[in-house]
Design a protein around this motif. Structure first.
Motif, PDB file in Angstrom:
ATOM      1  N   SER A  94     111.605  -8.503  -4.993  1.00  0.00           N
ATOM      2  CA  SER A  94     110.203  -8.835  -4.761  1.00  0.00           C
ATOM      3  C   SER A  94     109.998 -10.290  -4.346  1.00  0.00           C
ATOM      4  O   SER A  94     108.886 -10.690  -4.026  1.00  0.00           O
ATOM      5  CB  SER A  94     109.383  -8.531  -6.017  1.00  0.00           C
ATOM      6  OG  SER A  94     109.845  -9.339  -7.077  1.00  0.00           O
ATOM      7  N   ALA A  95     111.062 -11.081  -4.337  1.00  0.00           N
ATOM      8  CA  ALA A  95     110.938 -12.503  -3.997  1.00  0.00           C
ATOM      9  C   ALA A  95     110.671 -12.661  -2.505  1.00  0.00           C
ATOM     10  O   ALA A  95     111.238 -11.965  -1.679  1.00  0.00           O
ATOM     11  CB  ALA A  95     112.203 -13.245  -4.380  1.00  0.00           C
ATOM     12  N   ASN A  96     109.777 -13.594  -2.218  1.00  0.00           N
ATOM     13  CA  ASN A  96     109.454 -13.895  -0.829  1.00  0.00           C
ATOM     14  C   ASN A  96     109.727 -15.383  -0.627  1.00  0.00           C
ATOM     15  O   ASN A  96     108.809 -16.188  -0.645  1.00  0.00           O
ATOM     16  CB  ASN A  96     108.001 -13.530  -0.526  1.00  0.00           C
ATOM     17  CG  ASN A  96     107.675 -13.692   0.937  1.00  0.00           C
ATOM     18  OD1 ASN A  96     108.572 -13.786   1.782  1.00  0.00           O
ATOM     19  ND2 ASN A  96     106.389 -13.729   1.258  1.00  0.00           N
ATOM     20  N   CYS A  97     110.986 -15.727  -0.459  1.00  0.00           N
ATOM     21  CA  CYS A  97     111.388 -17.129  -0.387  1.00  0.00           C
ATOM     22  C   CYS A  97     111.707 -17.528   1.048  1.00  0.00           C
ATOM     23  O   CYS A  97     112.399 -16.807   1.764  1.00  0.00           O
ATOM     24  CB  CYS A  97     112.625 -17.371  -1.242  1.00  0.00           C
ATOM     25  SG  CYS A  97     112.317 -17.180  -2.997  1.00  0.00           S
ATOM     26  N   GLY A  98     111.215 -18.687   1.411  1.00  0.00           N
ATOM     27  CA  GLY A  98     111.560 -19.271   2.696  1.00  0.00           C
ATOM     28  C   GLY A  98     112.804 -20.135   2.542  1.00  0.00           C
ATOM     29  O   GLY A  98     113.393 -20.234   1.455  1.00  0.00           O
ATOM     30  N   PRO A  99     113.201 -20.824   3.613  1.00  0.00           N
ATOM     31  CA  PRO A  99     114.411 -21.653   3.559  1.00  0.00           C
ATOM     32  C   PRO A  99     114.355 -22.764   2.508  1.00  0.00           C
ATOM     33  O   PRO A  99     115.363 -23.052   1.866  1.00  0.00           O
ATOM     34  CB  PRO A  99     114.504 -22.239   4.965  1.00  0.00           C
ATOM     35  CG  PRO A  99     113.693 -21.333   5.830  1.00  0.00           C
ATOM     36  CD  PRO A  99     112.639 -20.755   4.956  1.00  0.00           C
ATOM     37  N   VAL A 100     113.172 -23.368   2.307  1.00  0.00           N
ATOM     38  CA  VAL A 100     113.058 -24.454   1.335  1.00  0.00           C
ATOM     39  C   VAL A 100     113.217 -23.917  -0.086  1.00  0.00           C
ATOM     40  O   VAL A 100     113.972 -24.476  -0.885  1.00  0.00           O
ATOM     41  CB  VAL A 100     111.706 -25.202   1.500  1.00  0.00           C
ATOM     42  CG1 VAL A 100     111.508 -26.201   0.373  1.00  0.00           C
ATOM     43  CG2 VAL A 100     111.641 -25.890   2.850  1.00  0.00           C
TER      44      VAL A 100
END
Length: 190
Positions: free
Chosen positions: A98-104
């Motif tokens: 469910s994680a919606n992580c970008g590069p940072v």
């Protein structure tokens, strides 16, 4: 019948043999302790190399971070000493479905997990990730903590920890003597 001079061992001969036997046993114990210390350091070295390779792969896999200039690239600013720094700053969990992580966020999560592993695995672990053209000092015949910070140089992951030898070298300072491991990281991105 035996003469008085030749009957059995004298007390002095027995004492000398006990002293020789005791010194031999002490030497064997000392050798065993030295072997144990060497084995422990070899295990720490293996752990450090594995952790450095892990971070190198995390850096290479985060293409967006590696394209950023050094001031903005989170990997280029890793400086951590587990003896003096607090626990690594927590980050969001990027390893769930469910994680919606970008590069940072992904870089922060990777760095947090990696520094936590350093803290758990290496006694007095210290890490520096920087650009460095010459991580080895010819004059001192050892790796060095300082970095050249030349933008044309590749990244180097430097890891050190407290060892019996480095404790003797740094008995008056609060610093890990020298890095034990330095792994160059060449980005897949240019």
């Amino acid at each position: 019948m035996c003469l008085k001079k030749n009957c059995g061992f004298s007390l002095l001969e027995v004492l000398i043999s006990i002293v020789i036997l005791s010194l031999t046993a002490l030497g064997a114990v000392g050798l065993q302790l030295d072997t144990l210390q060497t084995s422990r350091q070899a295990a720490y070295h293996s752990i450090a190399v594995a952790l450095a390779n892990e971070l190198a792969e995390e850096m290479r896999s985060n293409e967006a971070q590696m394209k950023l200039p050094d001031g903005e690239n989170l990997f280029s600013s890793i400086k951590y000493d587990s003896r003096t720094d607090n626990n690594p700053p927590k980050s969001s969990t990027c390893y769930t479905s469910s994680a919606n992580c970008g590069p940072v966020e992904l870089a922060r999560a990777d760095i947090y997990e990696w520094l936590s592993n350093i803290q758990r695995s290496l006694p007095g672990g210290r890490v520096v990730v920087c650009r460095d053209a010459e991580p080895y000092s010819e004059a001192k015949a050892s790796l060095k903590w300082s970095c050249s910070s030349d933008a044309r140089s590749g990244f180097v992951i430097k890891i050190g920890w407290n060892s019996k030898k480095s404790q003797k070298e740094t008995s008056e300072s609060n610093e890990v003597a020298t890095p034990h491991v330095a792994i160059p990281v060449e980005s897949y991105v240019r």
